[in-house]
Motif scaffolding. Structure first.
Motif, mmCIF file in Angstrom:
data_model
loop_
_atom_site.group_PDB
_atom_site.id
_atom_site.type_symbol
_atom_site.label_atom_id
_atom_site.label_comp_id
_atom_site.label_asym_id
_atom_site.label_seq_id
_atom_site.Cartn_x
_atom_site.Cartn_y
_atom_site.Cartn_z
ATOM 1 N N LYS A 8 0.840 -1.200 0.000
ATOM 2 C CA LYS A 8 0.000 0.000 0.000
ATOM 3 C C LYS A 8 0.875 1.250 0.000
ATOM 4 O O LYS A 8 1.783 1.391 0.808
ATOM 5 N N ASN A 9 0.609 2.147 -0.972
ATOM 6 C CA ASN A 9 1.407 3.365 -1.153
ATOM 7 C C ASN A 9 2.897 3.045 -1.270
ATOM 8 O O ASN A 9 3.752 3.828 -0.826
ATOM 9 N N LEU A 10 3.205 1.916 -1.896
ATOM 10 C CA LEU A 10 4.600 1.558 -2.142
ATOM 11 C C LEU A 10 5.314 2.657 -2.921
ATOM 12 O O LEU A 10 6.464 3.002 -2.636
ATOM 13 N N ILE A 11 4.607 3.207 -3.900
ATOM 14 C CA ILE A 11 5.162 4.315 -4.682
ATOM 15 C C ILE A 11 4.621 5.604 -4.079
ATOM 16 O O ILE A 11 3.582 6.139 -4.473
ATOM 17 N N ASP A 12 5.350 6.091 -3.082
ATOM 18 C CA ASP A 12 4.950 7.303 -2.370
ATOM 19 C C ASP A 12 5.833 8.467 -2.805
ATOM 20 O O ASP A 12 6.586 8.364 -3.790
ATOM 21 N N ALA A 13 5.768 9.572 -2.095
ATOM 22 C CA ALA A 13 6.552 10.744 -2.478
ATOM 23 C C ALA A 13 8.041 10.446 -2.506
ATOM 24 O O ALA A 13 8.768 10.909 -3.397
ATOM 25 N N ALA B 130 -2.003 11.355 -4.801
ATOM 26 C CA ALA B 130 -1.762 12.779 -4.595
ATOM 27 C C ALA B 130 -0.291 13.116 -4.788
ATOM 28 O O ALA B 130 0.063 14.135 -5.406
ATOM 29 N N ALA B 131 0.589 12.258 -4.286
ATOM 30 C CA ALA B 131 2.030 12.488 -4.445
ATOM 31 C C ALA B 131 2.423 12.403 -5.909
ATOM 32 O O ALA B 131 3.279 13.167 -6.395
ATOM 33 N N LEU B 132 1.820 11.470 -6.656
ATOM 34 C CA LEU B 132 2.110 11.362 -8.089
ATOM 35 C C LEU B 132 1.699 12.639 -8.814
ATOM 36 O O LEU B 132 2.452 13.153 -9.657
ATOM 37 N N CYS B 133 0.527 13.164 -8.495
ATOM 38 C CA CYS B 133 0.079 14.395 -9.154
ATOM 39 C C CYS B 133 1.018 15.555 -8.860
ATOM 40 O O CYS B 133 1.320 16.366 -9.754
ATOM 41 N N GLU B 134 1.511 15.633 -7.643
ATOM 42 C CA GLU B 134 2.472 16.690 -7.304
ATOM 43 C C GLU B 134 3.756 16.537 -8.103
ATOM 44 O O GLU B 134 4.323 17.527 -8.584
ATOM 45 N N ALA B 135 4.234 15.290 -8.269
ATOM 46 C CA ALA B 135 5.470 15.058 -9.028
ATOM 47 C C ALA B 135 5.289 15.425 -10.494
ATOM 48 O O ALA B 135 6.203 15.971 -11.127
ATOM 49 N N LEU B 136 4.110 15.144 -11.048
ATOM 50 C CA LEU B 136 3.855 15.493 -12.449
ATOM 51 C C LEU B 136 3.726 17.007 -12.621
ATOM 52 O O LEU B 136 4.237 17.579 -13.593
ATOM 53 N N ARG B 137 3.044 17.658 -11.706
ATOM 54 C CA ARG B 137 2.917 19.114 -11.797
ATOM 55 C C ARG B 137 4.282 19.797 -11.670
ATOM 56 O O ARG B 137 4.532 20.824 -12.295
ATOM 57 N N ALA B 138 5.172 19.214 -10.868
ATOM 58 C CA ALA B 138 6.508 19.787 -10.686
ATOM 59 C C ALA B 138 7.417 19.510 -11.866
ATOM 60 O O ALA B 138 8.504 20.096 -11.957
ATOM 61 N N GLY B 139 6.992 18.629 -12.781
ATOM 62 C CA GLY B 139 7.785 18.344 -13.975
ATOM 63 C C GLY B 139 8.944 17.389 -13.754
ATOM 64 O O GLY B 139 9.813 17.262 -14.620
ATOM 65 N N ARG B 140 8.977 16.692 -12.616
ATOM 66 C CA ARG B 140 10.081 15.764 -12.354
ATOM 67 C C ARG B 140 9.954 14.493 -13.186
ATOM 68 O O ARG B 140 10.950 13.912 -13.589
#
Length: 300
Positions: free
Chosen positions: A203-208, A232-242
């Motif tokens: 669960k949430n293995l792929i976190d921030a 939510a963490a994935l969306c933040e990473a995509l918005r940040a362009g990483r």
């Protein structure tokens, strides 16, 4: 009576009808009271991933559950075992469809040129923007989990010129892939594809933290189970362009709730849990499930 609670290939619904009374109502997951009532009349349930076979439903008296797919996190296996209820997943029947989904979707994300229709219809010609895409050949495909679907995904990736690495503490071997730790997969892979069940450990293995460890510009594909990715963490990473992009076919809540985090997130593909659902796979899954259930009930 055989109770089918979610969509199934009609040919195999009819095949079952030739052998037993069948109630086929694909919207039953949205009608729990009707589901509970009909289950008490059933000798077998046939479900996909939305029907929760747990709790009071287990005491309805049916003899077996046919799963139109392979994931079993919607079925209380211990509860079924305690009651002598057999569970029959359609192991292998949708493997190729999921593997094709992963590789083709990853290629789309790397190329990055398929979301430009609106600009072109408006008169723009974004050729320079579209020309920044990447080839899939020569990239590293990182597989988190190395079961059957991951192995076929790796085979398709190798056919396209990719190097394949995989992490899985339970894999008997790594034939076709270079063994790696999860940390090494995240750090080295251009494409990270998830192939693990949803458990307390995943669960949430792929976190921030895991997303921050991925290579800049890498893409993530989850056609395994919702809840493995912190959305939510994935969306933040995509918005940040990483990250270069992501594709999600499975979600923590299905259908998506009103408070989902995906609105206007760039470079994100969302599909409604159809990685393993093609015409061909649906036929194979339905046939395998129908035959297993019919055999268990003594109908063939």
């Amino acid at each position: 009576m055989i109770l089918i609670t979610e969509f199934m290939d009609e040919t195999w619904v009819d095949w079952l009808r030739e052998r037993s009374p069948v109630t086929y109502e694909p919207d039953l997951p949205d009608r729990p009271d009707d589901l509970a009532r009909l289950a008490r009349e059933a000798r077998a349930l046939i479900v996909r991933n939305r029907t929760q076979v747990r709790g009071d439903l287990l005491d309805a008296g049916f003899a077996c559950v046919g799963r139109l797919g392979v994931g079993l996190d919607n079925i209380d296996l211990d509860g079924c075992h305690a009651r002598g209820i057999e569970v029959f997943p359609a192991t292998g029947a949708n493997t190729l469809s999921v593997a094709e989904y992963v590789v083709t979707t990853a290629a789309m994300l790397l190329r990055g040129a398929y979301g430009l229709r609106a600009q072109m219809e408006a008169g723009a010609w974004p050729r320079a923007q579209a020309g920044q895409g990447r080839e899939i050949a020569g990239k590293i495909l990182g597989l988190v989990g190395y079961g059957e679907i991951a192995r076929v995904t790796g085979r398709l990736g190798r056919a396209l010129g990719m190097e394949v690495i995989a992490s899985d503490p339970f894999a008997p071997d790594f034939d076709g892939a270079r063994e790696a730790t999860l940390e090494e997969v995240l750090e080295q892979a251009d494409i990270v594809s998830l192939h693990v069940p949803l458990t307390e450990a995943t669960k949430n293995l792929i976190d921030a933290g895991a997303l921050a460890a991925m290579r800049p510009g890498a893409v993530l594909v989850n056609a395994a189970r919702g809840g493995v990715v912190d959305e939510a963490a994935l969306c933040e990473a995509l918005r940040a362009g990483r990250l270069g992009g992501a594709a999600l076919d499975t979600f923590a809540d299905e259908p998506l709730g009103a408070d989902h985090p995906f609105t206007d997130v760039p470079n994100l593909i969302l599909t409604p849990h159809i990685g393993g659902v093609t015409r061909e796979a649906n036929t194979r899954v339905s046939e395998m499930t129908a035959r297993k259930v019919a055999s268990h009930l003594g109908l063939v």
